[in-house]
Motif scaffolding. Sequence first.
Motif, short mmCIF file in Angstrom:
data_model
loop_
_atom_site.label_atom_id
_atom_site.label_comp_id
_atom_site.label_asym_id
_atom_site.label_seq_id
_atom_site.Cartn_x
_atom_site.Cartn_y
_atom_site.Cartn_z
N ILE A 170 0.85 -1.19 0.00
CA ILE A 170 0.00 0.00 0.00
C ILE A 170 0.89 1.24 0.00
N PHE A 171 0.69 2.10 -1.00
CA PHE A 171 1.43 3.35 -1.08
C PHE A 171 0.56 4.49 -0.57
N ILE A 172 1.16 5.39 0.20
CA ILE A 172 0.48 6.61 0.60
C ILE A 172 0.93 7.70 -0.35
N SER A 173 0.05 8.04 -1.27
CA SER A 173 0.36 9.03 -2.29
C SER A 173 -0.26 10.37 -1.89
N SER A 174 -0.90 11.05 -2.80
CA SER A 174 -1.47 12.36 -2.54
C SER A 174 -2.44 12.72 -3.66
N GLN A 175 -3.44 13.54 -3.33
CA GLN A 175 -4.31 14.04 -4.40
C GLN A 175 -3.50 14.84 -5.41
N TRP A 176 -2.37 15.40 -4.99
CA TRP A 176 -1.54 16.16 -5.91
C TRP A 176 -0.75 15.26 -6.85
N GLY A 177 -0.70 13.98 -6.58
CA GLY A 177 -0.19 13.03 -7.55
C GLY A 177 -1.20 12.76 -8.64
N GLN A 178 -2.47 13.04 -8.35
CA GLN A 178 -3.55 12.87 -9.33
C GLN A 178 -3.81 14.16 -10.10
N VAL A 179 -3.92 15.28 -9.39
CA VAL A 179 -4.17 16.58 -10.00
C VAL A 179 -3.20 17.59 -9.39
N PRO A 180 -2.08 17.90 -10.06
CA PRO A 180 -1.09 18.84 -9.52
C PRO A 180 -1.67 20.24 -9.33
N ASP A 181 -1.02 21.02 -8.47
CA ASP A 181 -1.56 22.32 -8.09
C ASP A 181 -0.64 23.49 -8.43
N GLY A 182 0.35 23.27 -9.30
CA GLY A 182 1.16 24.38 -9.79
C GLY A 182 2.23 24.88 -8.84
N HIS A 183 2.64 24.05 -7.88
CA HIS A 183 3.77 24.39 -7.01
C HIS A 183 4.28 23.08 -6.40
N SER A 184 5.30 23.18 -5.56
CA SER A 184 5.86 21.98 -4.91
C SER A 184 6.17 20.90 -5.94
N TYR A 185 6.94 21.26 -6.97
CA TYR A 185 7.13 20.35 -8.10
C TYR A 185 7.78 19.03 -7.74
N GLY A 186 8.75 19.05 -6.84
CA GLY A 186 9.36 17.79 -6.44
C GLY A 186 8.35 16.84 -5.85
N TYR A 187 7.53 17.34 -4.95
CA TYR A 187 6.52 16.54 -4.28
C TYR A 187 5.50 16.01 -5.30
N MET A 188 5.00 16.89 -6.16
CA MET A 188 3.94 16.49 -7.08
C MET A 188 4.43 15.53 -8.15
N ILE A 189 5.61 15.78 -8.68
CA ILE A 189 6.18 14.87 -9.68
C ILE A 189 6.41 13.49 -9.06
N ALA A 190 6.96 13.47 -7.84
CA ALA A 190 7.25 12.19 -7.19
C ALA A 190 5.97 11.42 -6.88
N LYS A 191 4.94 12.11 -6.41
CA LYS A 191 3.69 11.42 -6.09
C LYS A 191 3.00 10.90 -7.34
N ALA A 192 3.09 11.63 -8.44
CA ALA A 192 2.53 11.14 -9.70
C ALA A 192 3.30 9.91 -10.19
N ALA A 193 4.63 9.97 -10.10
CA ALA A 193 5.45 8.82 -10.49
C ALA A 193 5.16 7.61 -9.60
N GLN A 194 4.93 7.88 -8.32
CA GLN A 194 4.61 6.80 -7.39
C GLN A 194 3.34 6.07 -7.80
N LEU A 195 2.34 6.82 -8.25
CA LEU A 195 1.10 6.18 -8.68
C LEU A 195 1.31 5.34 -9.94
N GLY A 196 2.16 5.83 -10.85
CA GLY A 196 2.48 5.04 -12.03
C GLY A 196 3.21 3.76 -11.66
#
Length: 253
Positions: free
Chosen positions: A144-170
């Motif tokens: 079980i991975f704990i991702s983030s809604q920002w891995g699903q729909v980024p919010d235009g900041h915190s690029y490291g966090y959002m890119i990593a969470k999106a990659a985690q979901l992939g």
Amino acid sequence: MSPRSTELTGRVAFITGAARGMGAAHAEALAARGADLIITDLDLAELNSVAKGLRETYGRRVSTLRLDVTAPDAGAQVAALARDEFGRLDIAVHNAGIMHDWKGLDETPAERIQPYLDVNVLGPYSITRSLRPLLAAGDQPRVIFISSQWGQVPDGHSYGYMIAKAAQLGMMKALSKELLVDKILVNAVAPGAIHTRMVPDEVYEEELAAVPLGRLGEADEIAATVAFLASDSAAFISGQTIAVNGGALVPGV
């Protein structure tokens, strides 16, 4: 306090980032349902405090390990501990994370993204590779991975966090396909704005305004979803992301 049951009795769960916040809540939710635990974090003092509380409250076996999830031997350390102290492993919860930096594109050089990838993607990937044999021999094994809604729909900041969470979901989806041969179910939970130290005071009101339900979520609400994915009730679910965000991503809301 999490509701008690016996549905996970006899199973052993491993959780990263369990010294506080959501990680500690996941540990409590699984212990309350009967699981024994391996909990890890960089903060061993806080981790030992969590373990003591779980032993006293739920009577579970709880082992602690100071673990850097980005270390090359992190997975080997966990696998050795699981074999030596429990003889098995059934559930792995990849929860460890690092804070957002709330910075935009112009303030985020590429090298600033690497630590987020190391903690959220490469570390959990390597650990899962090391744990695969133990998990495959477990009882209804789960990752079980704990991702983030920002891995699903980024919010235009915190690029490291959002890119990593999106990659985690992939990565989660790719692992879910391959590990089905071992009957290992792989899923993710994508929290929205949760009332933890990950939401600093200066953005609290902004985060609150983005939640249609009108409040931030609580760590135990995410932990309840983790416990569901670890349970027999989720025995036909794999490759899925469960969003727990108070309706924040509902179109038109």
